[in-house]
Design an enzyme around this catalytic site. Sequence first.
Site, mmCIF file in Angstrom:
data_model
loop_
_atom_site.group_PDB
_atom_site.id
_atom_site.type_symbol
_atom_site.label_atom_id
_atom_site.label_comp_id
_atom_site.label_asym_id
_atom_site.label_seq_id
_atom_site.Cartn_x
_atom_site.Cartn_y
_atom_site.Cartn_z
ATOM 1 N N THR A 124 87.489 -6.438 -10.801
ATOM 2 C CA THR A 124 86.110 -6.493 -10.337
ATOM 3 C C THR A 124 85.810 -5.363 -9.365
ATOM 4 O O THR A 124 86.708 -4.878 -8.657
ATOM 5 C CB THR A 124 85.840 -7.847 -9.639
ATOM 6 O OG1 THR A 124 84.560 -7.819 -8.995
ATOM 7 C CG2 THR A 124 86.892 -8.139 -8.587
ATOM 8 N N ASP A 125 84.535 -4.982 -9.291
ATOM 9 C CA ASP A 125 84.130 -3.976 -8.304
ATOM 10 C C ASP A 125 84.247 -4.482 -6.875
ATOM 11 O O ASP A 125 84.254 -3.699 -5.930
ATOM 12 C CB ASP A 125 82.703 -3.490 -8.572
ATOM 13 C CG ASP A 125 81.659 -4.602 -8.566
ATOM 14 O OD1 ASP A 125 82.009 -5.776 -8.345
ATOM 15 O OD2 ASP A 125 80.469 -4.279 -8.810
ATOM 16 N N GLU A 126 84.389 -5.791 -6.703
ATOM 17 C CA GLU A 126 84.456 -6.354 -5.356
ATOM 18 C C GLU A 126 85.712 -5.941 -4.600
ATOM 19 O O GLU A 126 85.767 -6.067 -3.371
ATOM 20 C CB GLU A 126 84.326 -7.880 -5.404
ATOM 21 C CG GLU A 126 82.966 -8.331 -5.918
ATOM 22 C CD GLU A 126 82.746 -9.824 -5.795
ATOM 23 O OE1 GLU A 126 83.050 -10.385 -4.728
ATOM 24 O OE2 GLU A 126 82.278 -10.437 -6.769
ATOM 25 N N TYR A 149 88.396 -14.037 -2.370
ATOM 26 C CA TYR A 149 88.402 -13.758 -3.809
ATOM 27 C C TYR A 149 88.714 -12.293 -4.070
ATOM 28 O O TYR A 149 89.617 -11.963 -4.852
ATOM 29 C CB TYR A 149 87.053 -14.121 -4.430
ATOM 30 C CG TYR A 149 86.837 -13.460 -5.776
ATOM 31 C CD1 TYR A 149 87.657 -13.770 -6.862
ATOM 32 C CD2 TYR A 149 85.821 -12.517 -5.964
ATOM 33 C CE1 TYR A 149 87.476 -13.149 -8.098
ATOM 34 C CE2 TYR A 149 85.638 -11.900 -7.198
ATOM 35 C CZ TYR A 149 86.463 -12.222 -8.258
ATOM 36 O OH TYR A 149 86.281 -11.593 -9.474
ATOM 37 N N LYS A 153 92.030 -10.498 -5.960
ATOM 38 C CA LYS A 153 91.952 -9.606 -7.119
ATOM 39 C C LYS A 153 92.554 -8.234 -6.787
ATOM 40 O O LYS A 153 93.236 -7.639 -7.627
ATOM 41 C CB LYS A 153 90.500 -9.452 -7.569
ATOM 42 C CG LYS A 153 89.896 -10.722 -8.154
ATOM 43 C CD LYS A 153 90.603 -11.174 -9.424
ATOM 44 C CE LYS A 153 90.344 -10.252 -10.594
ATOM 45 N NZ LYS A 153 90.961 -10.757 -11.856
#
Length: 349
Positions: A124-126, A149, A153
């Site tokens: 994810t870009d997060e 979260y 990741k």
Amino acid sequence: MKILVTGGAGFIGSNFIRTLLKETDSHSVINLDALTYAGNLENLSDLERDERYRFVKGDVRDGRLLEKLFSSRVDAVVNFAAESHVDRSIDNPAQFLDTNVGGTMKLLEASLKADVRVFLQVSTDEVYGSLGPTGRFTEDSPMRPNSPYAASKASADLLVRAWHKTYGLPAVITRSSNNYGPYQFPEKFIPLFVTNAIERKKLPLYGDGLNVRDWIHARDNCRAILLALEEGSPGEVYNIGGNEERTNLEVARSILDILEKPRDLIRLVEDRPGHDRRYALDSSKIEELGFEREFGFEDGLAATVKWYVKNKEWWKRIKSGEYAEYYKKMYGARLKGPDAGSRKKNGRS
């Protein structure tokens, strides 16, 4: 190739399996999913009779099960299996670390032992954290996760990198921007707001509503993931963005306009801790492999809203069950204020 897809009963995973079987003739799929709250076999009910598709209920942390599955010769792994909701990660970070980090490590160990041709980690870009008002994240941007979260990741991504560098596992990582489309669990922003608006319930918008996200349709993301699986270089990371930046307030208003619902359904709620202000990805690397988007955001959002209107039974069964209590806990006591357009009345400027 025989491809093990983990978390394939979830939102993006089910769209990927459907994309893979539709657009290729040479691949078969084993779908491994624990069927936790967000996993739903209804997402793939149309594929039950496809001889190239097989479902196995199980947990990616179950080493014995993985050994059994890999013994039948798995050529590739696409790992979607993850806890993915930021709010839930704030409430229970240990669960996210256990699944997202521990589960990924189990898969890496099994994949290395089975000598798979490629291990693709869906990220994810997060992991990059929050971005300023200009610029875009590249694959070389540092990882600065701001939620449990995102940290889980990022940790999993680092494990994948280490297994490639240390053990020679042919691994690829994809990092996408915010996904939307059919079959998304209605705790996420767009399906939550669409289904609430259909029922004329309030739309709980965090903070001032001006957080910016880059949106990509799930089917475009899945086509890019398939491209990275087939054409990506081992050890590489590929950003997958939609080039469709919108504030959350703009998206909320668009949803209401499509459904012809009043904008005063929007309600500002207390912002969540560590809420990233903006995400945006530079996708030139995956585009060099030939990736092109099929969905613009306006048309894609309208089609998505139409899907939820036509599939009320699907999401009503979800929202009437366990999710109903979760929604009440997260948002019920925090709804406040007038239309999000009047931010000063909510103490925000």
